[in-house]
Design a protein around this motif. Structure first.
Motif, PDB file in Angstrom:
ATOM      1  N   SER A 134      -6.745  -3.503 -12.719  1.00  0.00           N
ATOM      2  CA  SER A 134      -7.548  -2.710 -11.787  1.00  0.00           C
ATOM      3  C   SER A 134      -6.711  -1.579 -11.229  1.00  0.00           C
ATOM      4  CB  SER A 134      -8.072  -3.587 -10.646  1.00  0.00           C
ATOM      5  OG  SER A 134      -6.997  -4.065  -9.846  1.00  0.00           O
ATOM      6  N   LEU A 135      -7.394  -0.549 -10.778  1.00  0.00           N
ATOM      7  CA  LEU A 135      -6.716   0.600 -10.178  1.00  0.00           C
ATOM      8  C   LEU A 135      -5.979   0.187  -8.910  1.00  0.00           C
ATOM      9  CD1 LEU A 135      -6.148   3.650 -10.136  1.00  0.00           C
ATOM     10  CD2 LEU A 135      -8.323   3.957  -8.906  1.00  0.00           C
ATOM     11  N   ARG A 136      -6.520  -0.772  -8.185  1.00  0.00           N
ATOM     12  CA  ARG A 136      -5.889  -1.210  -6.935  1.00  0.00           C
ATOM     13  C   ARG A 136      -4.518  -1.835  -7.195  1.00  0.00           C
ATOM     14  NH1 ARG A 136      -8.080  -1.466  -2.201  1.00  0.00           N
ATOM     15  NH2 ARG A 136     -10.199  -1.379  -3.059  1.00  0.00           N
ATOM     16  N   VAL A 137      -4.404  -2.637  -8.245  1.00  0.00           N
ATOM     17  CA  VAL A 137      -3.120  -3.261  -8.579  1.00  0.00           C
ATOM     18  C   VAL A 137      -2.099  -2.194  -8.957  1.00  0.00           C
ATOM     19  CG1 VAL A 137      -1.939  -4.723 -10.273  1.00  0.00           C
ATOM     20  CG2 VAL A 137      -4.087  -5.481  -9.258  1.00  0.00           C
ATOM     21  N   ILE A 138      -2.524  -1.199  -9.738  1.00  0.00           N
ATOM     22  CA  ILE A 138      -1.618  -0.119 -10.150  1.00  0.00           C
ATOM     23  C   ILE A 138      -1.142   0.673  -8.939  1.00  0.00           C
ATOM     24  CG2 ILE A 138      -1.449   2.013 -11.479  1.00  0.00           C
ATOM     25  CD1 ILE A 138      -3.486   0.817 -13.432  1.00  0.00           C
ATOM     26  N   LEU A 139      -2.065   1.013  -8.042  1.00  0.00           N
ATOM     27  CA  LEU A 139      -1.695   1.772  -6.844  1.00  0.00           C
ATOM     28  C   LEU A 139      -0.782   0.956  -5.937  1.00  0.00           C
ATOM     29  CD1 LEU A 139      -5.073   3.543  -5.946  1.00  0.00           C
ATOM     30  CD2 LEU A 139      -3.085   4.494  -7.120  1.00  0.00           C
ATOM     31  N   ASN A 140      -1.062  -0.350  -5.821  1.00  0.00           N
ATOM     32  CA  ASN A 140      -0.192  -1.207  -5.006  1.00  0.00           C
ATOM     33  C   ASN A 140       1.220  -1.300  -5.587  1.00  0.00           C
ATOM     34  OD1 ASN A 140      -2.130  -1.754  -3.095  1.00  0.00           O
ATOM     35  ND2 ASN A 140      -2.816  -3.652  -4.058  1.00  0.00           N
ATOM     36  N   LEU A 141       1.309  -1.273  -6.936  1.00  0.00           N
ATOM     37  CA  LEU A 141       2.622  -1.258  -7.583  1.00  0.00           C
ATOM     38  C   LEU A 141       3.424  -0.040  -7.144  1.00  0.00           C
ATOM     39  CD1 LEU A 141       2.150  -2.285 -11.344  1.00  0.00           C
ATOM     40  CD2 LEU A 141       3.604  -3.398  -9.645  1.00  0.00           C
ATOM     41  N   LEU A 142       2.769   1.110  -7.115  1.00  0.00           N
ATOM     42  CA  LEU A 142       3.446   2.351  -6.730  1.00  0.00           C
ATOM     43  C   LEU A 142       3.777   2.354  -5.241  1.00  0.00           C
ATOM     44  CD1 LEU A 142       1.326   4.924  -8.774  1.00  0.00           C
ATOM     45  CD2 LEU A 142       3.680   4.233  -9.230  1.00  0.00           C
ATOM     46  N   ILE A 143       2.841   1.897  -4.421  1.00  0.00           N
ATOM     47  CA  ILE A 143       3.050   1.941  -2.966  1.00  0.00           C
ATOM     48  C   ILE A 143       4.204   1.036  -2.542  1.00  0.00           C
ATOM     49  CG2 ILE A 143       2.008   1.314  -0.745  1.00  0.00           C
ATOM     50  CD1 ILE A 143      -0.702   2.222  -1.951  1.00  0.00           C
ATOM     51  N   SER A 144       4.241  -0.183  -3.078  1.00  0.00           N
ATOM     52  CA  SER A 144       5.268  -1.146  -2.657  1.00  0.00           C
ATOM     53  C   SER A 144       6.638  -0.866  -3.270  1.00  0.00           C
ATOM     54  CB  SER A 144       4.824  -2.567  -3.003  1.00  0.00           C
ATOM     55  OG  SER A 144       4.607  -2.692  -4.402  1.00  0.00           O
ATOM     56  N   ASN A 145       6.683  -0.064  -4.338  1.00  0.00           N
ATOM     57  CA  ASN A 145       7.960   0.178  -5.021  1.00  0.00           C
ATOM     58  C   ASN A 145       8.411   1.641  -4.974  1.00  0.00           C
ATOM     59  OD1 ASN A 145       8.646  -2.506  -6.423  1.00  0.00           O
ATOM     60  ND2 ASN A 145       6.522  -2.182  -7.028  1.00  0.00           N
ATOM     61  N   ALA A 146       7.755   2.453  -4.163  1.00  0.00           N
ATOM     62  CA  ALA A 146       8.072   3.884  -4.135  1.00  0.00           C
ATOM     63  C   ALA A 146       9.532   4.139  -3.767  1.00  0.00           C
ATOM     64  CB  ALA A 146       7.145   4.599  -3.153  1.00  0.00           C
TER      65      ALA A 146
ATOM     66  N   GLY B 267     -11.825   4.337  -0.913  1.00  0.00           N
ATOM     67  CA  GLY B 267     -11.181   3.030  -0.843  1.00  0.00           C
ATOM     68  C   GLY B 267      -9.892   2.923  -1.634  1.00  0.00           C
ATOM     69  N   TYR B 268      -9.560   3.968  -2.403  1.00  0.00           N
ATOM     70  CA  TYR B 268      -8.343   3.967  -3.222  1.00  0.00           C
ATOM     71  C   TYR B 268      -7.473   5.158  -2.809  1.00  0.00           C
ATOM     72  CZ  TYR B 268     -10.828   0.645  -6.196  1.00  0.00           C
ATOM     73  OH  TYR B 268     -11.501  -0.446  -6.658  1.00  0.00           O
ATOM     74  N   PHE B 269      -6.233   4.866  -2.444  1.00  0.00           N
ATOM     75  CA  PHE B 269      -5.360   5.918  -1.937  1.00  0.00           C
ATOM     76  C   PHE B 269      -3.921   5.666  -2.352  1.00  0.00           C
ATOM     77  CE2 PHE B 269      -5.456   2.542   1.198  1.00  0.00           C
ATOM     78  CZ  PHE B 269      -4.120   2.359   1.504  1.00  0.00           C
ATOM     79  N   ILE B 270      -3.107   6.708  -2.231  1.00  0.00           N
ATOM     80  CA  ILE B 270      -1.664   6.572  -2.346  1.00  0.00           C
ATOM     81  C   ILE B 270      -1.038   7.045  -1.038  1.00  0.00           C
ATOM     82  CG2 ILE B 270      -1.559   6.818  -4.853  1.00  0.00           C
ATOM     83  CD1 ILE B 270      -0.736   9.740  -4.436  1.00  0.00           C
ATOM     84  N   SER B 271       0.091   6.457  -0.704  1.00  0.00           N
ATOM     85  CA  SER B 271       0.770   6.825   0.531  1.00  0.00           C
ATOM     86  C   SER B 271       1.666   8.039   0.314  1.00  0.00           C
ATOM     87  CB  SER B 271       1.612   5.641   1.027  1.00  0.00           C
ATOM     88  OG  SER B 271       2.633   5.347   0.080  1.00  0.00           O
ATOM     89  N   LEU B 272       2.186   8.561   1.408  1.00  0.00           N
ATOM     90  CA  LEU B 272       3.126   9.683   1.318  1.00  0.00           C
ATOM     91  C   LEU B 272       4.364   9.282   0.523  1.00  0.00           C
ATOM     92  CD1 LEU B 272       4.002  12.542   2.195  1.00  0.00           C
ATOM     93  CD2 LEU B 272       4.947  11.511   4.279  1.00  0.00           C
ATOM     94  N   ASN B 273       4.789   8.033   0.652  1.00  0.00           N
ATOM     95  CA  ASN B 273       5.954   7.550  -0.093  1.00  0.00           C
ATOM     96  C   ASN B 273       5.769   7.686  -1.600  1.00  0.00           C
ATOM     97  OD1 ASN B 273       7.365   6.925   2.180  1.00  0.00           O
ATOM     98  ND2 ASN B 273       7.199   4.707   1.989  1.00  0.00           N
ATOM     99  N   VAL B 274       4.565   7.395  -2.089  1.00  0.00           N
ATOM    100  CA  VAL B 274       4.295   7.501  -3.522  1.00  0.00           C
ATOM    101  C   VAL B 274       4.402   8.953  -3.967  1.00  0.00           C
ATOM    102  CG1 VAL B 274       2.568   7.175  -5.337  1.00  0.00           C
ATOM    103  CG2 VAL B 274       2.844   5.447  -3.540  1.00  0.00           C
TER     104      VAL B 274
END
Length: 345
Positions: free
Chosen positions: A37-49, A164-171
């Motif tokens: 899912s797109l959410r899992v991919i985005l969470n991967l980027l957010i938590s590991n930025a 409902g789907y976003f990336i943070s500034l860190n990403v």
């Protein structure tokens, strides 16, 4: 005449890392219903930025044949300096600038000691790690929560891709930083000198390349990237603590190795650490989805994967398929082959 696709031997470890990442992601998608899912991919980027930035910075030192063990401690030191200065009432943007300058100067000092006193990078950066951790406890022995409104606003900044789907500034910072690192490594004299130093240091000296200046700049850049990762980590946790990022330097080194960067220097792509970080993130996500496994299984799987990648790299090197960076530098641009083969870098 049909065009022929040719993969360079130097790129084999990178493509292998990409294949491992895709296989793991596919395995997770088969095992768990909501994994693909797109959410899992985005969470991967957010938590590991912040790890992406850290791994890209340490990758430059590895490409020269060196190492930087202080990067995790610099993240903790940055978080403590930022939290302490914000608690004292300094503006958030001034604090961020001060932290980046401190990190860059810290890396420059380490590079100077390594180059001009001929000290081994392991020794200097290990001492730097202890020093940075010690500075943390000079500021405060406890956690410092961050309550500054501007800092909170920066940490909450989001870019929405879909409802409902976003990336943070860190990403965003991590992706821009990755592209800058790729550009520096591929299209500048600084990057070509780094590969030459890692390939054969004496040959790089004989070619008249600025190896002394470059080595210092490499550790300055590593210090800068560590402090930038520290700012990102502080935005993520909104706190400063002397025990932040313990062992994160090893995660960054593992990401480089998994991504096909040769620990002896001279071989590797800056996309490698990015893929390595995402691969470790996928393993961690699979462990979380399983639920019954301890988080320590992530370390076991990453360690096993790292060992496999090292064995694969050694095998390729022994078969003489990987060309060191210095051999690439010696070729003038006009001497490149003009044929119908399409090379995939």
């Amino acid at each position: 005449m049909k065009s022929k696709i040719k993969i360079k031997a130097n790129s084999l470890p990178l493509f292998a890392a990409l294949g491992i990442f895709l296989l793991l992601f596919l395995a997770g998608s088969v095992m768990y219903s909501n994994f693909l899912s797109l959410r899992v991919i985005l969470n991967l980027l957010i938590s590991n930025a912040h790890v992406i930035v850290l791994a890209c910075g340490i990758c430059f030192t590895i490409l020269t044949g060196g190492i930087d063990l202080s990067v995790g401690a610099v993240i903790a030191m940055t978080s403590m300096i930022a939290a302490g200065l914000l608690r004292a009432g300094l503006p958030a943007f001034a604090v961020i600038l001060i932290c980046l300058v401190v990190g860059s100067l810290f890396g420059t000092l380490q590079g100077f000691l390594i180059q001009y006193f001929k000290l081994h990078p392991w020794i200097v950066t290990l001492a730097g790690m202890f020093f940075a951790r010690g500075v943390c406890y000079l500021i405060d022995v406890k956690t410092i929560p961050i309550t500054d409104d501007t800092f909170h606003a920066i940490s909450q900044f989001k870019i929405y891709l879909l409802p409902g789907y976003f990336i943070s500034l860190n990403v965003l910072i991590a992706l821009v930083f990755l592209l800058v690192c790729v550009y520096l490594s591929k299209f500048t004299k600084f990057g070509r000198t780094i590969y030459a130093m890692g390939g054969n240091y004496q040959s790089a000296v004989l070619m008249g390349l600025p190896v002394e200046r470059t080595k210092i700049l490499v550790y300055s850049f590593s210090g800068f990237s560590s402090s930038l990762a520290g700012i990102m980590f502080t935005l993520y946790t909104l706190s400063g603590y002397g025990l932040h990022a313990q062992g994160l330097e090893m995660d960054a080194i593992a990401a480089c190795v998994i991504g096909g960067v040769l620990l002896t220097g001279g071989v590797g792509s800056l996309f490698g650490p990015f893929i390595g970080v995402l691969t470790s993130g996928v393993i961690r996500t699979m462990v979380d989805f399983q639920g019954t496994l301890s988080s320590w299984w992530t370390k076991i799987f990453v360690g096993t994967l790292m060992l496999i990648c090292i064995v694969m790299q050694v095998g390729i090197v022994k078969r003489g398929k990987i060309k060191k960076g210095s051999e690439i530098i010696e070729k003038a641009p006009e001497e490149k082959e003009e044929d119908s083969k399409v090379e995939v870098a």
